[in-house]
Design an enzyme around this catalytic site. Structure first.
Site, PDB file in Angstrom:
ATOM      1  N   CYS A  75       0.873  -1.182   0.000  1.00  0.00           N
ATOM      2  CA  CYS A  75       0.000   0.000   0.000  1.00  0.00           C
ATOM      3  C   CYS A  75       0.906   1.227   0.000  1.00  0.00           C
ATOM      4  CB  CYS A  75      -0.904  -0.007   1.233  1.00  0.00           C
ATOM      5  SG  CYS A  75      -1.941   1.476   1.354  1.00  0.00           S
ATOM      6  N   GLU A 221     -10.114   0.310  -6.270  1.00  0.00           N
ATOM      7  CA  GLU A 221      -9.161  -0.562  -5.586  1.00  0.00           C
ATOM      8  C   GLU A 221      -9.753  -1.933  -5.245  1.00  0.00           C
ATOM      9  OE1 GLU A 221      -6.739   0.625  -2.376  1.00  0.00           O
ATOM     10  OE2 GLU A 221      -6.578   2.723  -3.032  1.00  0.00           O
ATOM     11  N   CYS A 230      -4.574   6.269  -4.894  1.00  0.00           N
ATOM     12  CA  CYS A 230      -3.980   4.931  -4.709  1.00  0.00           C
ATOM     13  C   CYS A 230      -2.494   5.061  -5.057  1.00  0.00           C
ATOM     14  CB  CYS A 230      -4.676   3.922  -5.633  1.00  0.00           C
ATOM     15  SG  CYS A 230      -3.987   2.259  -5.543  1.00  0.00           S
ATOM     16  N   GLY A 233      -1.245   2.375  -7.269  1.00  0.00           N
ATOM     17  CA  GLY A 233      -1.934   2.600  -8.550  1.00  0.00           C
ATOM     18  C   GLY A 233      -1.281   3.715  -9.349  1.00  0.00           C
TER      19      GLY A 233
HETATM   20  N1  API Z   1      -6.314  -2.054  -2.548  1.00  0.00           N
HETATM   21  C1  API Z   1      -4.901  -2.428  -2.691  1.00  0.00           C
HETATM   22  C2  API Z   1      -4.160  -2.182  -1.355  1.00  0.00           C
HETATM   23  C3  API Z   1      -4.059  -0.710  -1.021  1.00  0.00           C
HETATM   24  C4  API Z   1      -3.344   0.047  -2.099  1.00  0.00           C
HETATM   25  C5  API Z   1      -3.534   1.560  -2.109  1.00  0.00           C
HETATM   26  N2  API Z   1      -4.352   2.108  -1.062  1.00  0.00           N
HETATM   27  C6  API Z   1      -2.191   2.256  -2.214  1.00  0.00           C
HETATM   28  O1  API Z   1      -2.054   3.391  -1.726  1.00  0.00           O
HETATM   29  O2  API Z   1      -1.273   1.660  -2.834  1.00  0.00           O
HETATM   30  C7  API Z   1      -4.809  -3.916  -3.053  1.00  0.00           C
HETATM   31  O3  API Z   1      -5.731  -4.676  -2.715  1.00  0.00           O
HETATM   32  O4  API Z   1      -3.792  -4.281  -3.664  1.00  0.00           O
END
Ligand code: API
Length: 289
Positions: A75, A221, A230, A233
């Site tokens: 994350c 997400e 994200c 992301g």
């Molecule tokens: N939902 C993402 C985890 C959190 C990623 C996101 N909140 C970030 O800042 O990278 C997953 O299941 O891979």
């Protein structure tokens, strides 16, 4: 069980931080879901848990759970908040921190201007490692790279989207759109997240290239739905844009929650992400057993 927590946000992606440096809480998926629930709990996109160093050479362990209670590998926005938390709580005196995550060691660094830069490691392109099942599909070449055409929905009204597929420790499918504000995120996001070609599901990115140094991005997400930002992301979208020949090595990423800056020199270079990390409030909550 009554527990203390710290509420934080990085570009509007919001987190509950739990401190297990002195005592393990051993929460269940249902308790993580309760914490993340915006009506019956505290409310957050993810829960971040701080644990002591698991091995020599790293300072802490960082465990991440999505709002749906599932543990995930990485994350990005959370990594910045993690660094801000351990510094503000006096758990470290260094401004460079080595942190063990499920997908490897990352290195957040606290900058003098209050933002945090994280070495997010190298992007992963081997489809089996994303994981993405390409059987029966052929890639569509674009620039120096490729996109994959996914059929969404049932046969009757299925539509085709072209996605770049990669991992930042967690899986990402990035498509280009003309205008993020008009992108069908709510409709296509869940269909991409749960697409059968992603055995571990996937984070669905919608990228609008503004120019070679700037993109606008929305992400639906995995395990949390659309978030205001994200971090992984943003890394995945910039890496995809660079490989597709549309972006330079340093890109400002406009998200609905704020600005992130991503740098990637290509090849085996790590991806660097810089952005805000803010403590919102502290509190206690009675968790269901
Ligand atoms: N939902 C993402 C985890 C959190 C990623 C996101 N909140 C970030 O800042 O990278 C997953 O299941 O891979």
């Amino acid at each position: 069980m009554r527990i203390r927590f710290t509420k934080m946000q990085g570009a509007g992606n919001d987190f509950i931080v739990l401190d297990e440096t002195r005592q393990r809480l051993d929460l269940t998926p249902a308790q993580y879901r309760q914490l993340a629930d915006r009506h019956f709990g505290v409310g957050a996109d993810q829960i971040l848990t701080v644990r002591p160093s698991p091995a020599p050479g790293v300072d802490f362990e960082y465990v991440i759970h999505n709002a749906d209670g599932g543990e995930v590998e990485q994350c990005g926005n959370g990594a910045r908040c993690f660094a801000r938390y351990v510094a503000d709580k006096g758990l470290t005196r260094s401004d460079r921190i080595k942190v063990q995550t499920l997908s490897g060691v990352i290195e957040p660094r606290l900058n003098a201007d209050g933002r945090v830069t994280v070495d997010m490691g190298k992007p992963v392109f081997r489809l089996e490692d994303v994981p993405f099942v390409a059987a029966g599909l052929s890639p569509h070449k674009e620039g120096a790279w490729e996109k994959w055409h996914l059929a969404l929905g049932t046969h009757a009204e299925s539509e085709i989207v072209a996605v770049a597929v990669l991992s930042m420790g967690n899986p990402h499918a990035v498509q280009e759109v003309a205008d993020v504000d008009r992108a069908p995120v709510a409709k296509q996001g869940p269909l991409i997240e749960h697409h059968s070609r992603f055995p571990k599901r996937v984070n669905a990115g919608f990228m609008q290239v503004v120019d070679r140094g700037r993109i606008r991005l929305r992400v639906f997400e995995r395990g949390a739905g659309e978030t205001l930002a994200c971090g992984t992301g943003a890394c995945a979208a910039v890496v995809a844009g660079i490989r597709l020949g549309k972006l330079d090595a340093r890109v400002d990423v406009e998200t609905r929650g704020g600005l992130l800056t991503i740098e990637w020199a290509g090849g085996d270079a790590p991806v660097l992400m810089t952005g805000p990390a803010v403590t919102v409030f502290e509190g206690e909550i009675e968790l269901q057993e």
